[in-house]
Design an enzyme around this catalytic site. Structure first.
Site, mmCIF file in Angstrom:
data_model
loop_
_atom_site.group_PDB
_atom_site.id
_atom_site.type_symbol
_atom_site.label_atom_id
_atom_site.label_comp_id
_atom_site.label_asym_id
_atom_site.label_seq_id
_atom_site.Cartn_x
_atom_site.Cartn_y
_atom_site.Cartn_z
ATOM 1 N N GLN A 18 0.479 10.918 -54.115
ATOM 2 C CA GLN A 18 0.509 9.503 -54.491
ATOM 3 C C GLN A 18 0.425 9.337 -56.008
ATOM 4 O O GLN A 18 -0.318 10.057 -56.673
ATOM 5 C CB GLN A 18 -0.662 8.783 -53.813
ATOM 6 C CG GLN A 18 -0.475 7.293 -53.716
ATOM 7 C CD GLN A 18 -1.367 6.680 -52.642
ATOM 8 O OE1 GLN A 18 -1.796 7.337 -51.716
ATOM 9 N NE2 GLN A 18 -1.649 5.403 -52.765
ATOM 10 N N SER A 97 -2.290 16.842 -52.093
ATOM 11 C CA SER A 97 -2.781 15.756 -51.243
ATOM 12 C C SER A 97 -1.718 15.362 -50.206
ATOM 13 O O SER A 97 -1.372 16.154 -49.331
ATOM 14 C CB SER A 97 -3.214 14.580 -52.121
ATOM 15 O OG SER A 97 -3.859 13.578 -51.360
ATOM 16 N N LEU A 98 -1.153 14.170 -50.324
ATOM 17 C CA LEU A 98 -0.067 13.732 -49.446
ATOM 18 C C LEU A 98 1.056 14.765 -49.387
ATOM 19 O O LEU A 98 1.676 14.992 -48.339
ATOM 20 C CB LEU A 98 0.482 12.399 -49.975
ATOM 21 C CG LEU A 98 1.908 12.010 -49.572
ATOM 22 C CD1 LEU A 98 1.943 11.623 -48.101
ATOM 23 C CD2 LEU A 98 2.424 10.894 -50.455
ATOM 24 N N ARG A 122 -1.712 8.110 -41.778
ATOM 25 C CA ARG A 122 -2.651 8.475 -42.841
ATOM 26 C C ARG A 122 -2.799 7.332 -43.839
ATOM 27 O O ARG A 122 -3.910 6.964 -44.237
ATOM 28 C CB ARG A 122 -2.121 9.733 -43.556
ATOM 29 C CG ARG A 122 -2.985 10.263 -44.694
ATOM 30 C CD ARG A 122 -2.250 11.458 -45.308
ATOM 31 N NE ARG A 122 -3.096 12.210 -46.239
ATOM 32 C CZ ARG A 122 -3.115 12.044 -47.538
ATOM 33 N NH1 ARG A 122 -2.353 11.108 -48.099
ATOM 34 N NH2 ARG A 122 -3.887 12.792 -48.312
ATOM 35 N N HIS A 205 -10.344 11.598 -51.026
ATOM 36 C CA HIS A 205 -10.909 12.960 -51.041
ATOM 37 C C HIS A 205 -12.411 12.951 -51.336
ATOM 38 O O HIS A 205 -12.896 13.719 -52.163
ATOM 39 C CB HIS A 205 -10.143 13.851 -52.033
ATOM 40 C CG HIS A 205 -8.689 13.961 -51.680
ATOM 41 N ND1 HIS A 205 -8.249 14.679 -50.575
ATOM 42 C CD2 HIS A 205 -7.587 13.406 -52.232
ATOM 43 C CE1 HIS A 205 -6.935 14.562 -50.496
ATOM 44 N NE2 HIS A 205 -6.504 13.788 -51.469
ATOM 45 N N GLN A 254 -8.808 17.606 -45.035
ATOM 46 C CA GLN A 254 -8.293 17.292 -46.371
ATOM 47 C C GLN A 254 -8.758 15.939 -46.914
ATOM 48 O O GLN A 254 -9.052 15.802 -48.103
ATOM 49 C CB GLN A 254 -6.763 17.349 -46.338
ATOM 50 C CG GLN A 254 -6.118 17.374 -47.701
ATOM 51 C CD GLN A 254 -4.808 16.584 -47.726
ATOM 52 O OE1 GLN A 254 -4.798 15.385 -47.509
ATOM 53 N NE2 GLN A 254 -3.717 17.257 -48.000
#
Length: 300
Positions: A18, A97-98, A122, A205, A254
């Site tokens: 992102q 991440s993503l 998500r 996170h 995650q």
């Protein structure tokens, strides 16, 4: 006399998260490649709205919505990889991440449809978690990891944790609004060059994403994940994974765990990666990799 074995050049592909989005992203792929066009239209049907309209012509504010941003970046990354055809021959993959979902689809551990549905779920789950608790993130520049970790650990009565280990001297922290404000003051006093709050909707996170983790866990558990065609270096442990069950558990963990990007890239290099290619919008990861290790080739 033994001849020295010639080491194989290992190609690593990395996928952004992102923040990499921009208006017009993916438009050239749609216009120039029939397969890309079909995949974008399939995505519109799966999502139930024309995300292509927002990606190609949407305002920046539209693209900043988490429910749009995450699938948009995922689509750009995955479709770009597909257009490479036989030229896409990864020895290893990783995603920030993503981007880990993009990496899993490109490594054939997830189908395109399953990956897109998980990314959409998500995004929705993270949005709900953000609305439940006022929280934020901040970028910390110019301090050693250990110094940032100590400041975070010393803050009482507030959640503040290291969320993204992006490269040496650049960490993103995550937590409650008051906790992050306190942490920024303490980090500057400890010698950080900068400690800046980010314009994000929540504490990604961090433990404050537990609601999202629980919701996404159910979706991941019910989704088939296959053995990938090459190792994926996951955010949670920065290790090469091939086992489908382990990949699934790391994917679930995650959302509330830090993104160990520095450690992932270092491990990939240790395991033989010599050439890195970023697939997706922007070039943030290229810049981070150059800061992590100047000796590797980062393709433009």
């Amino acid at each position: 006399m033994h001849r020295q074995k010639k080491l194989k050049m290992k190609k690593a592909y990395v996928f952004p998260g992102q923040g990499a989005q921009f208006s017009g992203m993916g438009k050239n792929l749609y216009e120039q490649d029939i397969q890309a066009q079909k995949m974008f239209e399939e995505a519109n049907e799966i999502l139930g709205f024309r995300i292509t309209d927002l990606m190609f012509d949407g305002a920046d504010e539209d693209l900043k919505q988490t429910k749009v941003t995450q699938p948009a970046i995922f689509l750009h990354s995955v479709i770009l990889a597909r257009t490479l055809g036989d030229d896409f021959q990864p020895d290893m993959v990783a995603g920030h991440s993503l981007g880990e979902f993009s990496a899993l689809v490109c490594a054939q551990a997830l189908t395109f449809e399953s990956g897109l549905r998980l990314v959409s779920q998500r995004a929705q789950a993270m949005q709900e978690a953000c609305e439940q608790t006022p929280s934020t993130m901040a970028a910390v520049i110019g301090l050693a990891d250990e110094a940032v970790e100590k400041v975070c650990a010393d803050i009482a009565n507030d959640v503040v944790v290291c969320a993204n280990y992006n490269c040496p001297g650049q960490i993103v922290i995550s937590g409650t609004v008051t906790g992050i404000e306190k942490a920024c003051e303490l980090l500057l006093a400890a010698g950080a060059k900068r400690a800046l709050k980010l314009n994000v909707g929540g504490a990604f996170h961090s433990p404050l994403m537990e609601l999202a983790r629980t919701k996404l866990a159910a979706a991941i558990e019910s989704t088939a994940i296959r053995t990938p065609i090459c190792p994926i270096y996951q955010n949670v442990n920065a290790k090469a994974e091939m086992d489908a069950a382990t990949i699934k558990q790391n994917l679930i963990a995650q959302l509330t765990s830090p993104v160990r990007w520095t450690q992932s890239i270092q491990q990939m290099i240790e395991d033989g990666a010599t050439h890195f290619t970023e697939l997706g919008p922007g070039n943030v990861l290229r810049g981070l990799i150059k800061k992590i290790d100047k000796t590797v080739t980062v393709n433009e």
